[in-house]
Motif scaffolding. Structure first.
Motif, PDB file in Angstrom:
ATOM      1  N   PRO A 289       3.829 -17.480  21.188  1.00 58.57           N
ATOM      2  CA  PRO A 289       3.491 -18.778  20.592  1.00 58.57           C
ATOM      3  C   PRO A 289       3.909 -18.790  19.124  1.00 58.57           C
ATOM      4  CG  PRO A 289       1.532 -17.679  21.507  1.00 58.57           C
ATOM      5  CD  PRO A 289       2.677 -16.735  21.638  1.00 58.57           C
ATOM      6  N   GLY A 290       4.271 -19.939  18.615  1.00 56.85           N
ATOM      7  CA  GLY A 290       4.713 -20.018  17.227  1.00 56.85           C
ATOM      8  C   GLY A 290       6.139 -19.529  17.126  1.00 56.85           C
ATOM      9  N   LEU A 291       6.364 -18.627  16.203  1.00 60.34           N
ATOM     10  CA  LEU A 291       7.705 -18.100  15.958  1.00 60.34           C
ATOM     11  C   LEU A 291       8.121 -17.148  17.086  1.00 60.34           C
ATOM     12  CD1 LEU A 291       9.617 -18.556  13.545  1.00 60.34           C
ATOM     13  CD2 LEU A 291       8.780 -16.412  12.596  1.00 60.34           C
ATOM     14  N   LYS A 292       9.268 -17.415  17.689  1.00 62.05           N
ATOM     15  CA  LYS A 292       9.775 -16.526  18.743  1.00 62.05           C
ATOM     16  C   LYS A 292      10.303 -15.235  18.120  1.00 62.05           C
ATOM     17  CE  LYS A 292      10.684 -19.611  22.548  1.00 62.05           C
ATOM     18  NZ  LYS A 292       9.710 -20.562  22.129  1.00 62.05           N
ATOM     19  N   GLY A 293      10.467 -14.212  18.955  1.00 60.74           N
ATOM     20  CA  GLY A 293      10.850 -12.888  18.488  1.00 60.74           C
ATOM     21  C   GLY A 293      12.161 -12.829  17.732  1.00 60.74           C
TER      22      GLY A 293
ATOM     23  N   ASP B 240       0.815  -1.220   0.000  1.00 65.80           N
ATOM     24  CA  ASP B 240       0.000   0.000   0.000  1.00 65.80           C
ATOM     25  C   ASP B 240       0.853   1.275   0.000  1.00 65.80           C
ATOM     26  OD1 ASP B 240      -2.203  -1.631  -0.009  1.00 65.80           O
ATOM     27  OD2 ASP B 240      -2.654  -1.398   2.120  1.00 65.80           O
ATOM     28  N   GLY B 241       2.178   1.119  -0.096  1.00 66.45           N
ATOM     29  CA  GLY B 241       3.047   2.285  -0.200  1.00 66.45           C
ATOM     30  C   GLY B 241       3.480   2.896   1.117  1.00 66.45           C
ATOM     31  N   TYR B 242       3.299   2.161   2.211  1.00 67.89           N
ATOM     32  CA  TYR B 242       3.736   2.652   3.519  1.00 67.89           C
ATOM     33  C   TYR B 242       5.166   2.203   3.770  1.00 67.89           C
ATOM     34  CZ  TYR B 242      -1.091   3.814   4.521  1.00 67.89           C
ATOM     35  OH  TYR B 242      -2.333   4.365   4.486  1.00 67.89           O
ATOM     36  N   GLN B 243       5.877   2.966   4.598  1.00 71.03           N
ATOM     37  CA  GLN B 243       7.254   2.618   4.942  1.00 71.03           C
ATOM     38  C   GLN B 243       7.312   2.270   6.426  1.00 71.03           C
ATOM     39  OE1 GLN B 243      10.083   5.795   4.655  1.00 71.03           O
ATOM     40  NE2 GLN B 243      11.827   4.440   4.960  1.00 71.03           N
ATOM     41  N   THR B 244       7.573   1.004   6.720  1.00 68.32           N
ATOM     42  CA  THR B 244       7.735   0.588   8.116  1.00 68.32           C
ATOM     43  C   THR B 244       9.148   0.945   8.528  1.00 68.32           C
ATOM     44  OG1 THR B 244       6.157  -1.207   7.805  1.00 68.32           O
ATOM     45  CG2 THR B 244       7.575  -1.318   9.757  1.00 68.32           C
ATOM     46  N   LEU B 245       9.261   1.837   9.520  1.00 71.16           N
ATOM     47  CA  LEU B 245      10.574   2.295   9.978  1.00 71.16           C
ATOM     48  C   LEU B 245      11.127   1.423  11.087  1.00 71.16           C
ATOM     49  CD1 LEU B 245       9.964   6.157  10.184  1.00 71.16           C
ATOM     50  CD2 LEU B 245      11.014   4.855   8.326  1.00 71.16           C
ATOM     51  N   LEU B 246      10.224   0.938  11.970  1.00 73.37           N
ATOM     52  CA  LEU B 246      10.702   0.322  13.196  1.00 73.37           C
ATOM     53  C   LEU B 246       9.727  -0.755  13.648  1.00 73.37           C
ATOM     54  CD1 LEU B 246      12.450   2.151  15.986  1.00 73.37           C
ATOM     55  CD2 LEU B 246      10.433   0.890  16.659  1.00 73.37           C
ATOM     56  N   VAL B 247      10.277  -1.859  14.173  1.00 79.06           N
ATOM     57  CA  VAL B 247       9.474  -2.936  14.748  1.00 79.06           C
ATOM     58  C   VAL B 247       9.934  -3.157  16.180  1.00 79.06           C
ATOM     59  CG1 VAL B 247       8.921  -5.403  14.672  1.00 79.06           C
ATOM     60  CG2 VAL B 247       9.086  -4.102  12.546  1.00 79.06           C
ATOM     61  N   VAL B 248       8.963  -3.169  17.101  1.00 75.25           N
ATOM     62  CA  VAL B 248       9.215  -3.542  18.493  1.00 75.25           C
ATOM     63  C   VAL B 248       8.564  -4.903  18.677  1.00 75.25           C
ATOM     64  CG1 VAL B 248       8.803  -2.988  20.921  1.00 75.25           C
ATOM     65  CG2 VAL B 248       9.141  -1.136  19.269  1.00 75.25           C
ATOM     66  N   SER B 249       9.364  -5.912  19.029  1.00 71.13           N
ATOM     67  CA  SER B 249       8.810  -7.263  19.149  1.00 71.13           C
ATOM     68  C   SER B 249       9.152  -7.906  20.481  1.00 71.13           C
ATOM     69  CB  SER B 249       9.348  -8.152  18.022  1.00 71.13           C
ATOM     70  OG  SER B 249       8.871  -9.484  18.179  1.00 71.13           O
ATOM     71  N   ASP B 250       8.173  -8.595  21.013  1.00 74.27           N
ATOM     72  CA  ASP B 250       8.375  -9.462  22.172  1.00 74.27           C
ATOM     73  C   ASP B 250       9.240 -10.642  21.720  1.00 74.27           C
ATOM     74  OD1 ASP B 250       8.087 -10.693  24.654  1.00 74.27           O
ATOM     75  OD2 ASP B 250       6.120 -11.530  24.190  1.00 74.27           O
TER      76      ASP B 250
ATOM     77  N   THR C 124      11.466  -7.692  26.016  1.00 72.91           N
ATOM     78  CA  THR C 124      11.211  -9.016  26.573  1.00 72.91           C
ATOM     79  C   THR C 124      11.543  -9.122  28.049  1.00 72.91           C
ATOM     80  OG1 THR C 124      11.681 -11.359  26.321  1.00 72.91           O
ATOM     81  CG2 THR C 124      13.501  -9.848  25.910  1.00 72.91           C
ATOM     82  N   GLY C 125      10.870 -10.035  28.699  1.00 68.85           N
ATOM     83  CA  GLY C 125      11.210 -10.352  30.073  1.00 68.85           C
ATOM     84  C   GLY C 125      11.938 -11.672  30.138  1.00 68.85           C
ATOM     85  N   GLN C 126      12.019 -12.380  28.993  1.00 73.00           N
ATOM     86  CA  GLN C 126      12.492 -13.755  29.058  1.00 73.00           C
ATOM     87  C   GLN C 126      13.483 -14.195  28.005  1.00 73.00           C
ATOM     88  OE1 GLN C 126       8.561 -15.023  28.905  1.00 73.00           O
ATOM     89  NE2 GLN C 126       8.210 -14.585  31.027  1.00 73.00           N
TER      90      GLN C 126
END
Length: 132
Positions: A66-70, A52-62, A90-92
């Protein structure tokens, strides 16, 4: 219209709500904020934003989700979107996962939970400066 995006990924809705409030309070409407509760949703959102033409600058991930870990998610993001700044919250996470993220995903920072709002916001602001 604002096309610069910050994506937050955490399987805990309370954490996502807290991140949303803090980001909006400190960064205002300079960015668009997106939220995902798992890695699959995060990748889907990133693809849609790019299409859609947006620019993701930054990702904050835990890390522990469940599933794929950060760490694996951030590596996957790095392979597809190498310029996105990546922060782990993260705490872990074990040191191995953090180190792997640094090497393979160019991890910008790792913050512990619970976090200090000022630490989080200043880390995100520093990350955004490198993204622009």
């Amino acid at each position: 219209m604002n096309n610069k995006v910050i994506l937050c990924v955490d399987d805990d809705e309370i954490i996502l709500n807290s991140l949303e409030m803090q980001l909006k309070e400190h960064l205002g409407d300079h960015y668009m904020y997106e939220f995902a509760e798992n890695a699959d949703d995060a990748m889907e959102i990133l693809d849609e934003l790019e299409n859609d033409g947006y620019q993701t600058l930054l990702v904050v991930s835990d890390w522990l989700m469940p599933g794929l870990k950060g760490d694996n998610l951030l590596i996957k993001i790095h392979e597809r979107f190498p310029n996105v700044v990546k922060i782990m919250l993260t705490g872990q996470a074990d040191e191995e996962a953090v180190e792997r993220s640094r090497k393979e995903a160019n991890l910008f920072a790792c913050l512990g939970k619970p976090w200090e709002t000022n630490d989080l916001i200043s880390t995100i602001k520093r990350g955004l400066q490198t993204a622009v």
